[in-house]
Scaffold this motif. Structure first.
Motif, PDB file in Angstrom:
ATOM      1  N   VAL A   5     -46.922   7.499  22.862  1.00  0.00           N
ATOM      2  CA  VAL A   5     -46.553   7.232  21.470  1.00  0.00           C
ATOM      3  C   VAL A   5     -47.106   8.326  20.555  1.00  0.00           C
ATOM      4  O   VAL A   5     -46.415   8.804  19.653  1.00  0.00           O
ATOM      5  CB  VAL A   5     -47.053   5.845  21.028  1.00  0.00           C
ATOM      6  CG1 VAL A   5     -46.854   5.656  19.525  1.00  0.00           C
ATOM      7  CG2 VAL A   5     -46.323   4.749  21.784  1.00  0.00           C
ATOM      8  N   ALA A   6     -48.357   8.720  20.782  1.00  0.00           N
ATOM      9  CA  ALA A   6     -48.953   9.779  19.962  1.00  0.00           C
ATOM     10  C   ALA A   6     -48.157  11.075  20.092  1.00  0.00           C
ATOM     11  O   ALA A   6     -47.864  11.749  19.093  1.00  0.00           O
ATOM     12  CB  ALA A   6     -50.402  10.005  20.372  1.00  0.00           C
ATOM     13  N   LEU A   7     -47.783  11.426  21.323  1.00  0.00           N
ATOM     14  CA  LEU A   7     -46.998  12.649  21.544  1.00  0.00           C
ATOM     15  C   LEU A   7     -45.615  12.528  20.916  1.00  0.00           C
ATOM     16  O   LEU A   7     -45.089  13.504  20.359  1.00  0.00           O
ATOM     17  CB  LEU A   7     -46.880  12.923  23.044  1.00  0.00           C
ATOM     18  CG  LEU A   7     -48.170  13.348  23.751  1.00  0.00           C
ATOM     19  CD1 LEU A   7     -47.956  13.410  25.259  1.00  0.00           C
ATOM     20  CD2 LEU A   7     -48.659  14.693  23.220  1.00  0.00           C
ATOM     21  N   ASP A   8     -45.029  11.342  20.985  1.00  0.00           N
ATOM     22  CA  ASP A   8     -43.725  11.134  20.355  1.00  0.00           C
ATOM     23  C   ASP A   8     -43.835  11.245  18.833  1.00  0.00           C
ATOM     24  O   ASP A   8     -42.954  11.823  18.182  1.00  0.00           O
ATOM     25  CB  ASP A   8     -43.160   9.771  20.737  1.00  0.00           C
ATOM     26  CG  ASP A   8     -42.618   9.731  22.158  1.00  0.00           C
ATOM     27  OD1 ASP A   8     -42.328  10.811  22.711  1.00  0.00           O
ATOM     28  OD2 ASP A   8     -42.502   8.624  22.719  1.00  0.00           O
ATOM     29  N   CYS A   9     -44.905  10.706  18.256  1.00  0.00           N
ATOM     30  CA  CYS A   9     -45.105  10.831  16.808  1.00  0.00           C
ATOM     31  C   CYS A   9     -45.138  12.301  16.405  1.00  0.00           C
ATOM     32  O   CYS A   9     -44.526  12.701  15.408  1.00  0.00           O
ATOM     33  CB  CYS A   9     -46.404  10.150  16.393  1.00  0.00           C
ATOM     34  SG  CYS A   9     -46.352   8.344  16.397  1.00  0.00           S
ATOM     35  N   GLU A  10     -45.842  13.101  17.190  1.00  0.00           N
ATOM     36  CA  GLU A  10     -45.882  14.542  16.915  1.00  0.00           C
ATOM     37  C   GLU A  10     -44.481  15.151  17.047  1.00  0.00           C
ATOM     38  O   GLU A  10     -44.058  15.939  16.194  1.00  0.00           O
ATOM     39  CB  GLU A  10     -46.830  15.233  17.892  1.00  0.00           C
ATOM     40  CG  GLU A  10     -48.294  14.896  17.693  1.00  0.00           C
ATOM     41  CD  GLU A  10     -49.191  15.646  18.658  1.00  0.00           C
ATOM     42  OE1 GLU A  10     -50.274  16.067  18.238  1.00  0.00           O
ATOM     43  OE2 GLU A  10     -48.801  15.804  19.839  1.00  0.00           O
ATOM     44  N   ARG A  11     -43.792  14.772  18.105  1.00  0.00           N
ATOM     45  CA  ARG A  11     -42.452  15.323  18.347  1.00  0.00           C
ATOM     46  C   ARG A  11     -41.480  14.933  17.236  1.00  0.00           C
ATOM     47  O   ARG A  11     -40.571  15.695  16.897  1.00  0.00           O
ATOM     48  CB  ARG A  11     -41.953  14.814  19.709  1.00  0.00           C
ATOM     49  CG  ARG A  11     -40.623  15.378  20.161  1.00  0.00           C
ATOM     50  CD  ARG A  11     -40.414  15.151  21.647  1.00  0.00           C
ATOM     51  NE  ARG A  11     -40.489  13.740  22.013  1.00  0.00           N
ATOM     52  CZ  ARG A  11     -39.452  12.911  22.030  1.00  0.00           C
ATOM     53  NH1 ARG A  11     -38.249  13.369  21.667  1.00  0.00           N
ATOM     54  NH2 ARG A  11     -39.583  11.652  22.398  1.00  0.00           N
ATOM     55  N   PHE A  12     -41.699  13.757  16.641  1.00  0.00           N
ATOM     56  CA  PHE A  12     -40.817  13.274  15.577  1.00  0.00           C
ATOM     57  C   PHE A  12     -41.194  13.813  14.197  1.00  0.00           C
ATOM     58  O   PHE A  12     -40.526  13.494  13.218  1.00  0.00           O
ATOM     59  CB  PHE A  12     -40.830  11.748  15.547  1.00  0.00           C
ATOM     60  CG  PHE A  12     -40.331  11.096  16.814  1.00  0.00           C
ATOM     61  CD1 PHE A  12     -39.416  11.740  17.642  1.00  0.00           C
ATOM     62  CD2 PHE A  12     -40.780   9.832  17.184  1.00  0.00           C
ATOM     63  CE1 PHE A  12     -38.955  11.136  18.813  1.00  0.00           C
ATOM     64  CE2 PHE A  12     -40.327   9.222  18.347  1.00  0.00           C
ATOM     65  CZ  PHE A  12     -39.424   9.873  19.159  1.00  0.00           C
ATOM     66  N   GLY A  13     -42.275  14.596  14.129  1.00  0.00           N
ATOM     67  CA  GLY A  13     -42.602  15.243  12.863  1.00  0.00           C
ATOM     68  C   GLY A  13     -43.954  14.952  12.263  1.00  0.00           C
ATOM     69  O   GLY A  13     -44.331  15.568  11.265  1.00  0.00           O
ATOM     70  N   ALA A  14     -44.707  14.005  12.826  1.00  0.00           N
ATOM     71  CA  ALA A  14     -46.039  13.719  12.293  1.00  0.00           C
ATOM     72  C   ALA A  14     -46.916  14.959  12.414  1.00  0.00           C
ATOM     73  O   ALA A  14     -46.879  15.669  13.414  1.00  0.00           O
ATOM     74  CB  ALA A  14     -46.678  12.553  13.042  1.00  0.00           C
TER      75      ALA A  14
END
Length: 239
Positions: A28-37
């Motif tokens: 989830v953390a990596l996805d948040c980064e990938r989504f722009g966080a």
């Protein structure tokens, strides 16, 4: 533009409710980064009821954006956790043991000498320090003498008063931000910011560097999806 750091505590709460590793906190953390966080925030507590200390170790090894660890440095275990992982930023929050969520900032006058000591220790390790404070002029002014790099304005009062009178609700935060700028303090904010009140806050607070948002963002993601939700929050900050 103000940076968005996503607090993933609620993801850990959901995982812990059933045991196992679903949802996978690291993914989830990596996805948040990938989504722009532009950052990941965690707030581990001594009982590890959501973020576990092992999570912090694992996240530090994995994420690529800014890592922000929040917590009360009165706990030796917290001090060791932060110093061992050396995140980009540590945010000092005066939580009581067993407290459900943060509900006040530091009394930077009464805790002046203690904060100076803790802040110096973190900074010697190369960690930027932010202090959780209420939008009170005296507390902001006293914060400047602790040596901290930034303050994080506790925004629950703004969020609570937003619908009744948003101009009145934001007024003390504008004043606090102006004082922080004059004193050379970096400015973060967080707590109860959401898709309704975030844009007005960002538009009116001078020098706002970063917001940390978790609970509202995760709740919105149940309806809009995580990727879309992060993009929606980023648009609120594009002022």
């Amino acid at each position: 533009m103000t940076r968005l750091s996503v607090n993933i505590n609620k993801i850990a709460t959901l995982r812990n409710s059933r045991g196992g590793n679903n949802p996978d906190l690291i993914k989830v953390a990596l996805d948040c980064e990938r989504f722009g966080a532009e950052g990941i925030t965690v707030h581990p507590r001594p009982d590890e009821r959501h973020i576990r200390y092992q999570d912090v170790d694992d996240l530090k090894k994995t994420i690529k954006t800014e890592f922000n660890i929040e917590g009360n440095p009165v706990e030796d275990s917290f001090m060791k956790l932060v110093l061992n992982n050396r995140p980009a930023q540590v945010t000092l929050v005066p939580d009581a043991l067993g407290q459900i969520t943060s509900n006040h900032g530091w009394d930077t006058i009464a805790n002046q000498s203690y904060l100076k000591e803790v802040i110096s220790e973190f900074q010697l390790a190369g960690i930027r320090v932010s202090i959780f404070v209420d939008p009170v002029a005296e507390m902001i002014e006293a914060t400047a003498t602790t040596g901290t790099n930034r303050i994080e304005l506790y925004t629950e009062a703004y969020a609570s008063g937003y619908h009744a009178d948003r101009e009145k609700a934001i007024a003390p935060y504008v004043e606090a931000a102006q004082i922080a700028q004059k004193l050379g303090l970096g400015l973060n904010a967080g707590h109860d910011l959401d898709l309704v009140n975030l844009q007005y806050f960002a538009q009116n607070i001078p020098g706002l560097l970063e917001v940390s948002i978790g609970h509202a963002l995760v709740c919105d993601a149940l309806y809009y999806g995580l990727e879309n939700t992060i993009q929606m929050y980023l648009r609120q900050l594009a002022v």
